[in-house]
Write a protein that holds these residues in place. Structure first.
Motif, PDB file in Angstrom:
ATOM      1  N   ALA A  62       0.757  -1.288   0.063  1.00  0.00           N
ATOM      2  CA  ALA A  62       0.096  -0.008   0.008  1.00  0.00           C
ATOM      3  C   ALA A  62       0.786   1.287   0.174  1.00  0.00           C
ATOM      4  CB  ALA A  62      -0.850   0.029   1.260  1.00  0.00           C
ATOM      5  N   ASN A  63       2.147   1.112   0.568  1.00  0.00           N
ATOM      6  CA  ASN A  63       2.883   2.193   0.691  1.00  0.00           C
ATOM      7  C   ASN A  63       3.754   2.741  -0.656  1.00  0.00           C
ATOM      8  OD1 ASN A  63       2.217   2.774   3.419  1.00  0.00           O
ATOM      9  ND2 ASN A  63       3.952   1.875   4.281  1.00  0.00           N
ATOM     10  N   LEU A  64       3.444   1.605  -1.453  1.00  0.00           N
ATOM     11  CA  LEU A  64       4.141   2.093  -2.764  1.00  0.00           C
ATOM     12  C   LEU A  64       3.391   3.199  -3.432  1.00  0.00           C
ATOM     13  CD1 LEU A  64       4.745  -1.827  -4.025  1.00  0.00           C
ATOM     14  CD2 LEU A  64       6.609  -0.151  -3.241  1.00  0.00           C
ATOM     15  N   GLY A  65       2.376   3.390  -3.120  1.00  0.00           N
ATOM     16  CA  GLY A  65       1.708   4.660  -3.310  1.00  0.00           C
ATOM     17  C   GLY A  65       0.755   4.636  -4.831  1.00  0.00           C
ATOM     18  N   MET A  66       0.780   3.209  -5.235  1.00  0.00           N
ATOM     19  CA  MET A  66       0.159   3.232  -6.896  1.00  0.00           C
ATOM     20  C   MET A  66      -1.236   2.605  -6.523  1.00  0.00           C
ATOM     21  SD  MET A  66       3.505   1.864  -8.491  1.00  0.00           S
ATOM     22  CE  MET A  66       3.937   0.712  -7.439  1.00  0.00           C
ATOM     23  N   PHE A  85       3.360  -2.227 -14.725  1.00  0.00           N
ATOM     24  CA  PHE A  85       3.556  -3.000 -13.369  1.00  0.00           C
ATOM     25  C   PHE A  85       4.297  -4.017 -13.159  1.00  0.00           C
ATOM     26  CE2 PHE A  85      -0.381  -0.283 -13.091  1.00  0.00           C
ATOM     27  CZ  PHE A  85       0.200   0.762 -12.445  1.00  0.00           C
ATOM     28  N   ARG A  86       4.700  -4.697 -14.451  1.00  0.00           N
ATOM     29  CA  ARG A  86       5.325  -6.006 -14.074  1.00  0.00           C
ATOM     30  C   ARG A  86       6.432  -6.012 -13.240  1.00  0.00           C
ATOM     31  NH1 ARG A  86       6.990 -10.342 -19.091  1.00  0.00           N
ATOM     32  NH2 ARG A  86       7.576 -11.957 -17.461  1.00  0.00           N
ATOM     33  N   PRO A  87       7.513  -5.254 -13.407  1.00  0.00           N
ATOM     34  CA  PRO A  87       8.614  -5.316 -12.559  1.00  0.00           C
ATOM     35  C   PRO A  87       8.257  -5.162 -11.103  1.00  0.00           C
ATOM     36  CG  PRO A  87       8.944  -3.781 -14.577  1.00  0.00           C
ATOM     37  CD  PRO A  87       7.595  -4.091 -14.444  1.00  0.00           C
ATOM     38  N   ILE A  88       7.560  -4.269 -10.825  1.00  0.00           N
ATOM     39  CA  ILE A  88       7.021  -4.134  -9.394  1.00  0.00           C
ATOM     40  C   ILE A  88       6.288  -5.502  -8.873  1.00  0.00           C
ATOM     41  CG2 ILE A  88       5.681  -2.677  -7.665  1.00  0.00           C
ATOM     42  CD1 ILE A  88       6.060  -0.380  -9.715  1.00  0.00           C
ATOM     43  N   ALA A  89       5.447  -5.886  -9.847  1.00  0.00           N
ATOM     44  CA  ALA A  89       4.636  -7.070  -9.224  1.00  0.00           C
ATOM     45  C   ALA A  89       5.630  -8.212  -9.260  1.00  0.00           C
ATOM     46  CB  ALA A  89       3.542  -7.380 -10.406  1.00  0.00           C
ATOM     47  N   GLU A  90       6.631  -8.249  -9.995  1.00  0.00           N
ATOM     48  CA  GLU A  90       7.377  -9.670  -9.774  1.00  0.00           C
ATOM     49  C   GLU A  90       8.287  -9.474  -8.797  1.00  0.00           C
ATOM     50  OE1 GLU A  90       8.789 -10.402 -13.855  1.00  0.00           O
ATOM     51  OE2 GLU A  90       7.065 -11.258 -14.283  1.00  0.00           O
ATOM     52  N   ALA A  91       8.712  -8.196  -8.403  1.00  0.00           N
ATOM     53  CA  ALA A  91       9.727  -7.890  -7.365  1.00  0.00           C
ATOM     54  C   ALA A  91       9.216  -8.102  -6.199  1.00  0.00           C
ATOM     55  CB  ALA A  91      10.380  -6.605  -7.583  1.00  0.00           C
ATOM     56  N   VAL A  92       7.765  -7.849  -5.878  1.00  0.00           N
ATOM     57  CA  VAL A  92       6.908  -8.010  -4.686  1.00  0.00           C
ATOM     58  C   VAL A  92       6.730  -9.457  -4.579  1.00  0.00           C
ATOM     59  CG1 VAL A  92       4.586  -7.792  -3.729  1.00  0.00           C
ATOM     60  CG2 VAL A  92       5.901  -5.766  -4.756  1.00  0.00           C
ATOM     61  N   GLY A  93       6.360 -10.149  -5.779  1.00  0.00           N
ATOM     62  CA  GLY A  93       6.275 -11.762  -5.689  1.00  0.00           C
ATOM     63  C   GLY A  93       7.492 -12.263  -5.124  1.00  0.00           C
ATOM     64  N   LYS A  94       8.781 -11.858  -5.635  1.00  0.00           N
ATOM     65  CA  LYS A  94       9.890 -12.752  -5.131  1.00  0.00           C
ATOM     66  C   LYS A  94      10.171 -12.339  -3.462  1.00  0.00           C
ATOM     67  CE  LYS A  94      12.144 -12.535  -9.572  1.00  0.00           C
ATOM     68  NZ  LYS A  94      13.252 -11.893 -10.238  1.00  0.00           N
ATOM     69  N   TRP A  95       9.722 -11.204  -3.419  1.00  0.00           N
ATOM     70  CA  TRP A  95       9.922 -10.632  -2.047  1.00  0.00           C
ATOM     71  C   TRP A  95       9.073 -11.427  -0.902  1.00  0.00           C
ATOM     72  CZ3 TRP A  95       6.602  -7.089   0.841  1.00  0.00           C
ATOM     73  CH2 TRP A  95       7.343  -6.485   2.177  1.00  0.00           C
ATOM     74  N   VAL A  96       7.734 -11.493  -1.435  1.00  0.00           N
ATOM     75  CA  VAL A  96       6.655 -12.011  -0.387  1.00  0.00           C
ATOM     76  C   VAL A  96       7.094 -13.670  -0.331  1.00  0.00           C
ATOM     77  CG1 VAL A  96       4.154 -13.017  -0.452  1.00  0.00           C
ATOM     78  CG2 VAL A  96       4.934 -10.531  -0.791  1.00  0.00           C
ATOM     79  N   ALA A  97       7.637 -14.415  -1.642  1.00  0.00           N
ATOM     80  CA  ALA A  97       7.833 -15.713  -1.534  1.00  0.00           C
ATOM     81  C   ALA A  97       8.977 -15.842  -0.512  1.00  0.00           C
ATOM     82  CB  ALA A  97       8.172 -16.110  -2.960  1.00  0.00           C
ATOM     83  N   GLY A  98      10.142 -15.107  -0.547  1.00  0.00           N
ATOM     84  CA  GLY A  98      10.972 -15.201   0.339  1.00  0.00           C
ATOM     85  C   GLY A  98      10.612 -15.091   1.745  1.00  0.00           C
ATOM     86  N   VAL A 124       8.294  -9.455  12.966  1.00  0.00           N
ATOM     87  CA  VAL A 124       8.230  -8.545  11.879  1.00  0.00           C
ATOM     88  C   VAL A 124       9.407  -7.751  11.534  1.00  0.00           C
ATOM     89  CG1 VAL A 124       6.879  -6.535  11.367  1.00  0.00           C
ATOM     90  CG2 VAL A 124       5.787  -8.396  12.197  1.00  0.00           C
ATOM     91  N   ALA A 125      10.183  -7.738  12.550  1.00  0.00           N
ATOM     92  CA  ALA A 125      11.466  -6.950  12.493  1.00  0.00           C
ATOM     93  C   ALA A 125      12.440  -7.727  11.636  1.00  0.00           C
ATOM     94  CB  ALA A 125      12.164  -6.695  14.090  1.00  0.00           C
ATOM     95  N   ARG A 126      12.263  -8.981  11.482  1.00  0.00           N
ATOM     96  CA  ARG A 126      13.096 -10.023  10.590  1.00  0.00           C
ATOM     97  C   ARG A 126      12.838  -9.706   9.162  1.00  0.00           C
ATOM     98  NH1 ARG A 126      12.983 -15.261  14.623  1.00  0.00           N
ATOM     99  NH2 ARG A 126      13.838 -14.214  16.319  1.00  0.00           N
ATOM    100  N   ILE A 127      11.667  -9.138   8.908  1.00  0.00           N
ATOM    101  CA  ILE A 127      11.235  -9.152   7.560  1.00  0.00           C
ATOM    102  C   ILE A 127      12.264  -8.375   6.958  1.00  0.00           C
ATOM    103  CG2 ILE A 127       9.754  -8.540   5.724  1.00  0.00           C
ATOM    104  CD1 ILE A 127       7.599  -9.235   7.921  1.00  0.00           C
ATOM    105  N   PRO A 128      12.981  -8.833   5.876  1.00  0.00           N
ATOM    106  CA  PRO A 128      13.745  -7.861   5.127  1.00  0.00           C
ATOM    107  C   PRO A 128      12.844  -6.837   4.284  1.00  0.00           C
ATOM    108  CG  PRO A 128      13.424  -9.905   3.790  1.00  0.00           C
ATOM    109  CD  PRO A 128      12.760  -9.939   4.928  1.00  0.00           C
ATOM    110  N   LYS A 129      13.500  -5.552   4.083  1.00  0.00           N
ATOM    111  CA  LYS A 129      12.821  -4.539   3.366  1.00  0.00           C
ATOM    112  C   LYS A 129      12.703  -4.778   2.001  1.00  0.00           C
ATOM    113  CE  LYS A 129      14.295  -0.726   6.452  1.00  0.00           C
ATOM    114  NZ  LYS A 129      12.991  -1.119   7.365  1.00  0.00           N
ATOM    115  N   PHE A 130      11.680  -4.293   1.488  1.00  0.00           N
ATOM    116  CA  PHE A 130      11.498  -4.366  -0.205  1.00  0.00           C
ATOM    117  C   PHE A 130      12.045  -3.461  -0.742  1.00  0.00           C
ATOM    118  CE2 PHE A 130       8.868  -2.822  -3.668  1.00  0.00           C
ATOM    119  CZ  PHE A 130       9.004  -4.325  -4.444  1.00  0.00           C
TER     120      PHE A 130
END
Length: 142
Positions: A62-66, A85-98, A124-130
């Motif tokens: 949500a904070n991506l502002g789009m 939006f594909r590069p963002i969507a795929e980057a989010v997908g990889k981040w979430v999967a990790g 929550v603090a262990r989650i890597p930043k997007f």
């Protein structure tokens, strides 16, 4: 009235002792009940952690502002084919999967007794930043 009482049973770990005319603690039963309570509490904490992780993911998206409110709305609509939006969507997908892969590993280690249950805040603090993919800056600035 041997074997009967109106005195309230302190807990399920107590048995009536007709000789003593009182409730007597069964230590083995108390240990079993304590173990069950700890397991229930642990399962509840794990569920809280999973909910907090998903909330963090959704807030980050949500904070991506789009205009996206969660990871599935972004990934499901825009990953896998050519679009702005594909590069963002795929980057989010990889981040979430990790994130969920690591969370599953941690959960298995906790259940196996190899790792303590973290607090929700620690998890929550262990989650890597997007990290926003570089080619996506034009989408954010549009």
């Amino acid at each position: 009235s041997e074997g009967y009482t109106t005195k309230q049973r302190p807990s399920d770990a107590y048995n009536w002792d007709a000789t003593k005319q009182d409730w007597v603690l069964n230590a083995a039963k108390q240990e079993e009940l304590d173990t069950q309570a700890a397991q229930v509490a642990g399962q509840a904490r794990l569920a809280e952690i999973e909910n907090a992780i998903q909330t963090h993911i959704n807030q980050t998206v949500a904070n991506l502002g789009m205009g996206f409110t969660d990871d599935t709305s972004l990934i499901g609509k825009y990953a896998g084919y050519d679009n702005v939006f594909r590069p963002i969507a795929e980057a989010v997908g990889k981040w979430v999967a990790g994130i969920w892969y690591k969370a599953a590993q941690d959960k298995n280690a906790i259940i196996a007794g190899k790792k303590p249950i973290p607090t929700v805040e620690e998890a929550v603090a262990r989650i890597p930043k997007f990290v926003m993919p570089e080619q996506s800056t034009e989408v954010q600035n549009a």
